[in-house]
Design a protein around this motif. Structure first.
Motif, mmCIF file in Angstrom:
data_model
loop_
_atom_site.group_PDB
_atom_site.id
_atom_site.type_symbol
_atom_site.label_atom_id
_atom_site.label_comp_id
_atom_site.label_asym_id
_atom_site.label_seq_id
_atom_site.Cartn_x
_atom_site.Cartn_y
_atom_site.Cartn_z
ATOM 1 N N ALA A 42 0.819 -1.220 0.000
ATOM 2 C CA ALA A 42 0.000 0.000 0.000
ATOM 3 C C ALA A 42 0.847 1.262 0.000
ATOM 4 O O ALA A 42 0.548 2.224 -0.709
ATOM 5 C CB ALA A 42 -0.939 -0.012 1.205
ATOM 6 N N THR A 43 1.901 1.279 0.804
ATOM 7 C CA THR A 43 2.745 2.476 0.895
ATOM 8 C C THR A 43 3.988 2.384 0.017
ATOM 9 O O THR A 43 4.672 3.385 -0.188
ATOM 10 C CB THR A 43 3.200 2.705 2.344
ATOM 11 O OG1 THR A 43 3.980 1.571 2.781
ATOM 12 C CG2 THR A 43 2.004 2.868 3.270
ATOM 13 N N GLY A 44 4.299 1.182 -0.473
ATOM 14 C CA GLY A 44 5.496 0.993 -1.279
ATOM 15 C C GLY A 44 6.783 1.022 -0.484
ATOM 16 O O GLY A 44 7.873 1.134 -1.055
ATOM 17 N N VAL A 127 11.452 5.667 6.450
ATOM 18 C CA VAL A 127 11.780 4.683 7.482
ATOM 19 C C VAL A 127 10.661 4.574 8.518
ATOM 20 O O VAL A 127 10.280 3.481 8.928
ATOM 21 C CB VAL A 127 13.119 5.035 8.152
ATOM 22 C CG1 VAL A 127 13.393 4.100 9.329
ATOM 23 C CG2 VAL A 127 14.253 4.958 7.136
ATOM 24 N N GLU A 128 10.147 5.715 8.962
ATOM 25 C CA GLU A 128 9.047 5.695 9.929
ATOM 26 C C GLU A 128 7.856 4.910 9.377
ATOM 27 O O GLU A 128 7.313 4.016 10.044
ATOM 28 C CB GLU A 128 8.614 7.117 10.261
ATOM 29 C CG GLU A 128 7.355 7.195 11.119
ATOM 30 C CD GLU A 128 6.829 8.622 11.273
ATOM 31 O OE1 GLU A 128 5.610 8.765 11.496
ATOM 32 O OE2 GLU A 128 7.635 9.571 11.174
ATOM 33 N N ALA A 134 4.916 -1.527 7.382
ATOM 34 C CA ALA A 134 5.446 -2.767 6.802
ATOM 35 C C ALA A 134 5.988 -3.719 7.857
ATOM 36 O O ALA A 134 5.623 -4.899 7.891
ATOM 37 C CB ALA A 134 6.542 -2.435 5.783
ATOM 38 N N LEU A 135 6.861 -3.222 8.742
ATOM 39 C CA LEU A 135 7.571 -4.116 9.656
ATOM 40 C C LEU A 135 6.660 -4.726 10.720
ATOM 41 O O LEU A 135 6.645 -5.951 10.905
ATOM 42 C CB LEU A 135 8.722 -3.366 10.325
ATOM 43 C CG LEU A 135 9.590 -4.197 11.274
ATOM 44 C CD1 LEU A 135 10.231 -5.376 10.543
ATOM 45 C CD2 LEU A 135 10.653 -3.332 11.933
ATOM 46 N N ILE A 136 5.914 -3.907 11.436
ATOM 47 C CA ILE A 136 5.084 -4.444 12.518
ATOM 48 C C ILE A 136 4.057 -5.443 11.999
ATOM 49 O O ILE A 136 3.933 -6.553 12.547
ATOM 50 C CB ILE A 136 4.430 -3.301 13.315
ATOM 51 C CG1 ILE A 136 5.507 -2.525 14.080
ATOM 52 C CG2 ILE A 136 3.372 -3.834 14.281
ATOM 53 C CD1 ILE A 136 4.992 -1.317 14.851
#
Length: 313
Positions: A42-44, A127-128, A134-136
């Motif tokens: 979604a955010t790329g 990064v934020e 993405a990461l969580i």
């Protein structure tokens, strides 16, 4: 008599070793997996990371594996997840702390953020957004986590301390606790500002903040994105995360002033952060000593003591 005593001591040592082994549980089967990638369509955005697991087998759909709380660990300026894994010997430290019952079994996630200060920027990427979008979600999909903000904490050292506080303050519903070790904090107009980007560091501001807060460096953007600017937001949260601040009394980066000012600002806002001033500097020797306490004192205790349950919990 001496032989009998030696035999008794040997049996006692064996008994203690057996007890610790039984207490370790999954910790005996821990593993570190490196160089993984989390992506969000979604955010790329995408971000690389490493992960410490208190069990073997990375798949979350294995129902034989319990679910665990998660702590996100943010590295310092220009480093990577290897700072926690190699320089700070995270796996060895967590294995020992879990084995002795000092902390409960926990998953530790270490993203790679370079020199980004954990903000979105043209120079270092979003990064934020990558961490939050993405990461969580990736960690909760891929590993055996407790998929609940009450079982999620974030901690960081130096630049990572700045990032951990900022993300926890900006997204208070996403974390139950936050810990900052030797955070690179400089309060505009405060005592710590003498060490900050608009004072002592102005001469090499491009080294410390080049491209992260605008190019050329935009002091107003830096101030707007500072954790100090989010204190009122965290204070207004319905259930703000527990906050732990740790700093060395000989910190060459000047983190002691900013840490103390953050503590006082949070107190003035009606919050009850915990503060630890330790004998030490701005280096791995202090951080290695502080890791077990970071995971076990009150600021993270609620998160780590949540009962370990089924993987679907």
């Amino acid at each position: 008599m001496e032989t009998a005593m030696n035999g008794k001591v040997a049996r006692m040592i064996c008994a203690v070793a057996g007890l610790l082994a039984s207490m370790a549980g999954e910790a005996d089967a821990s593993q570190v997996i490196r160089d993984l990638i989390a992506k969000d369509a979604a955010t790329g955005t995408r971000i690389s990371y490493s992960v410490y697991l208190p069990y073997t087998g990375p798949d979350a759909d294995d129902t034989s594996v319990p679910s665990f709380p998660v702590v996100y660990l943010l590295h310092g300026f220009g480093a990577s997840s290897n700072e926690w894994i190699e320089r700070l010997e995270l796996a060895k430290t967590l294995d020992a702390a879990i084995a002795t019952g000092r902390i409960a079994p926990v998953i530790a996630v270490m993203p790679d953020a370079g020199k980004s200060w954990y903000v979105d920027s043209v120079t270092f990427g979003d990064v934020e957004t990558a961490i939050m979008a993405a990461l969580i979600p990736e960690i909760d999909r891929r590993f055996s986590t407790k998929k609940d903000a009450r079982a999620r904490a974030i901690a960081g050292l130096s630049m990572g301390g700045f990032g951990a506080l900022r993300l926890a303050f900006k997204y208070p519903d996403s974390f139950a606790a936050v810990a900052a070790l030797s955070a690179g904090l400089f309060k505009p107009g405060g005592v710590s500002w003498q060490h900050g980007p608009d004072a002592a560091r102005r001469r090499n501001v491009d080294h410390w903040y080049g491209g992260t807060f605008g190019s050329p460096f935009d002091i107003d953007l830096y101030i707007a994105e500072s954790p100090f600017s989010y204190v009122s937001q965290i204070a207004a949260a319905a259930s703000p995360p527990e906050i732990l601040l740790i700093v060395g009394d000989d910190d060459w980066f000047g983190s002691y002033d900013g840490t103390l000012e953050m503590f006082l600002d949070l107190r003035a806002a009606g919050l009850k952060p915990e503060l630890r001033v330790a004998d030490g500097g701005h280096d791995g020797r202090l951080w290695r000593r502080m890791i077990p306490g970071t995971f076990s004192i009150h600021a993270l205790e609620q998160t780590l003591r949540l009962p370990v349950g089924p993987a679907s919990a």
